[in-house]
Enzyme design. Structure first.
Site, mmCIF file in Angstrom:
data_model
loop_
_atom_site.group_PDB
_atom_site.id
_atom_site.type_symbol
_atom_site.label_atom_id
_atom_site.label_comp_id
_atom_site.label_asym_id
_atom_site.label_seq_id
_atom_site.Cartn_x
_atom_site.Cartn_y
_atom_site.Cartn_z
ATOM 1 N N SER A 233 -59.563 13.988 57.228
ATOM 2 C CA SER A 233 -60.369 15.170 56.352
ATOM 3 C C SER A 233 -59.643 15.955 55.442
ATOM 4 O O SER A 233 -59.952 16.027 54.214
ATOM 5 C CB SER A 233 -61.185 15.846 57.396
ATOM 6 N N LEU B 195 -58.348 24.235 55.436
ATOM 7 C CA LEU B 195 -57.897 23.110 54.262
ATOM 8 C C LEU B 195 -58.182 21.960 54.836
ATOM 9 O O LEU B 195 -57.555 21.015 54.364
ATOM 10 C CB LEU B 195 -56.633 23.470 54.029
ATOM 11 N N CYS B 196 -59.395 21.665 55.462
ATOM 12 C CA CYS B 196 -59.639 20.119 55.855
ATOM 13 C C CYS B 196 -61.064 20.008 55.535
ATOM 14 O O CYS B 196 -61.675 19.339 56.365
ATOM 15 C CB CYS B 196 -59.141 19.978 57.251
ATOM 16 N N GLY B 197 -61.622 20.319 54.689
ATOM 17 C CA GLY B 197 -63.037 19.944 54.373
ATOM 18 C C GLY B 197 -63.680 20.491 55.383
ATOM 19 O O GLY B 197 -63.973 21.410 55.814
#
Lengths: 310, 139
Positions: free
Chosen positions: A263, A87-89
């Site tokens: 991010s 979940l951080c791109g």
């Protein structure tokens, strides 16, 4: 057209997702601020030690350290810093893609991986690389104890010939939106790891708050800057180099952490906005469906009453 | 003037001290050093211990609680410490507890499964901190 009830459930679920993404965004933003501060606070040391080493190497002839010498060993070791959670791109994708590019330069059996973070470990395990060590659950404030553990381990690898070259791959923090995957040679210590940019040099001079008079004196002194070592130069240089490594790794950890948080924050922000759009679209659809149902009902009543009145 | 020298004590995590001072007394690996302006350029590793800064007539102690490297360059003294604290930052209770623990470990003797080097380092660290605080209140 879908039933109103279905649409309503869907809106609810999107709303709860939005709550989560919004919360994650805010948590990441708060942590990011602290991470940036820490990265900032680590800079003076990194600068000072680079300066010291550069000055010493410039002004002494014929000293070097085994840590700076190339080894015969063809083995390469890649230290890859990824996050533990997703979940951080594109944070992990970026660094892992860079790492694979680096790893594929050499035959697979010559490459060993030190994985930092679950994502890197899982990634290289799937590709059947030789993972010699893993560091998981890196805390939000990576401290010096962690990096020292890693550096000690890497020095061991290097000194025992288990790795001829060691690289560190991490995401360099530019700003909240931009992070660059970077590949840094740790061992043998490369001269460009010591060199500092002109910009940084200027900063140092300013930091010293020199008066003109002092500057002149310094210039005069600079010519005869011959260092005395206590004890032997080699020992002193090694003490400095191992600290330089530690500082490089710590800086990388702090930057990578800031990148990860940045991010994640951006990714979660996008997700929250997406959810908002989705809710708007679904609400419109819901209203249409509701109106449709009402119209339908009225039609039915009118039809019935007309049929009855005949 | 012009007899003062810029002292910068940095640790990997922050700047501990940065100011112009008159003299620095440090514990080098090969013995104590008193450093004034225009000292010969030199580099030496530091032992865990107390570093004293002379500024005007006063001495200020700083705990170098992690060892480090000292570099002298005419009018700039850089201390690259692994860890360092100013006296007001030291938690005396914690340092005392750490000293006690290290002493207990060392008292068990060299044959036990105690990590000897580690316990000794812990002892030196706590001693450096306590001495620093002591010096601070003496002046």
């Amino acid at each position: 057209m879908r039933g109103t009830r279905e649409i309503k459930t869907r809106i609810k679920s999107v709303q709860s997702t939005q709550k989560i993404t919004r919360a994650m965004e805010m948590v990441a933003a708060a942590k990011l601020r602290r991470a940036e501060e820490r990265a900032e606070a680590a800079r003076p040391y990194a600068r000072s030690i680079k300066n010291s080493i550069a000055r010493i190497l410039e002004n002494t002839i014929g000293i070097d350290s085994p840590l700076m010498e190339a080894r015969d060993s063809t083995k390469k070791c890649l230290v890859v810093y990824s996050s533990d959670r997703g979940l951080c791109g594109s944070y992990n994708t970026n660094i892992l893609r860079r790492a694979v590019l680096e790893a594929e330069k050499y035959p697979k059996e010559q490459v060993s991986i030190v994985a930092i973070g679950r994502k890197a470990r899982d990634f290289f395990r799937r590709r059947e690389y030789n993972i010699i060590r893993e560091f998981l659950d890196i805390e939000d404030r990576p401290g010096i104890e962690r990096t020292r553990e890693l550096v000690t381990y890497l020095l061991e690898l290097f000194n025992e010939g288990e790795a001829g070259e060691i690289y560190l791959l991490y995401n360099e923090f530019v700003n909240v939106m931009i992070h660059h995957p970077r590949c840094l040679q740790l061992l043998p210590v490369a001269s460009d790891a010591i060199k500092i940019g002109e910009e940084e040099k200027a900063e140092v001079v300013e930091g010293e708050r020199q008066t003109k008079e002092q500057q002149q004196r310094n210039e005069a002194a600079a010519e005869e800057l011959i260092y005395q070592f206590e004890p032997e130069p080699e020992i002193v240089l090694e003490a400095l180099l191992s600290r330089l490594l530690n500082s490089l790794v710590l800086t990388a950890f702090l930057e990578a952490k800031a990148s990860e948080l940045g991010s994640r924050m951006t990714a979660m922000k996008t997700a929250t906005e997406n959810a908002k759009d989705m809710i708007a679209r679904l609400t419109l659809e819901y209203n249409k469906a509701r109106q449709g149902a009402i119209t339908q009902e009225i039609l039915e009543i009118v039809n019935t009453s007309e049929a009855l009145s005949k | 003037m012009g007899t003062d020298v810029l002292l910068r004590i940095v640790t990997p995590e922050r700047i501990v001290y940065e100011d112009r001072v008159d003299m620095v007394i440090a514990r080098g690996l090969e013995g104590d050093l008193g450093i004034l302006f225009d000292h010969k350029p030199m580099v030496t590793p530091l032992k865990i211990g107390v570093l004293k800064i002379k500024k005007g007539k006063k001495f200020h102690p700083v705990a170098i609680s992690g060892g480090g490297v000292l570099e002298i360059k005419t009018d700039l003294i850089t201390v690259l410490a692994d860890a360092a604290e100013l006296p007001e930052e030291i938690d005396v209770e914690r340092a005392r507890a750490a000293r006690k623990k290290a002493e207990d470990l060392l008292a068990r003797g060299e044959d036990s499964d105690v990590d000897w080097a580690r316990a000794q380092a812990a002892l030196r660290r706590s001693m450096a901190r306590l001495t620093t605080v002591e010096e601070y209140y003496k002046h």
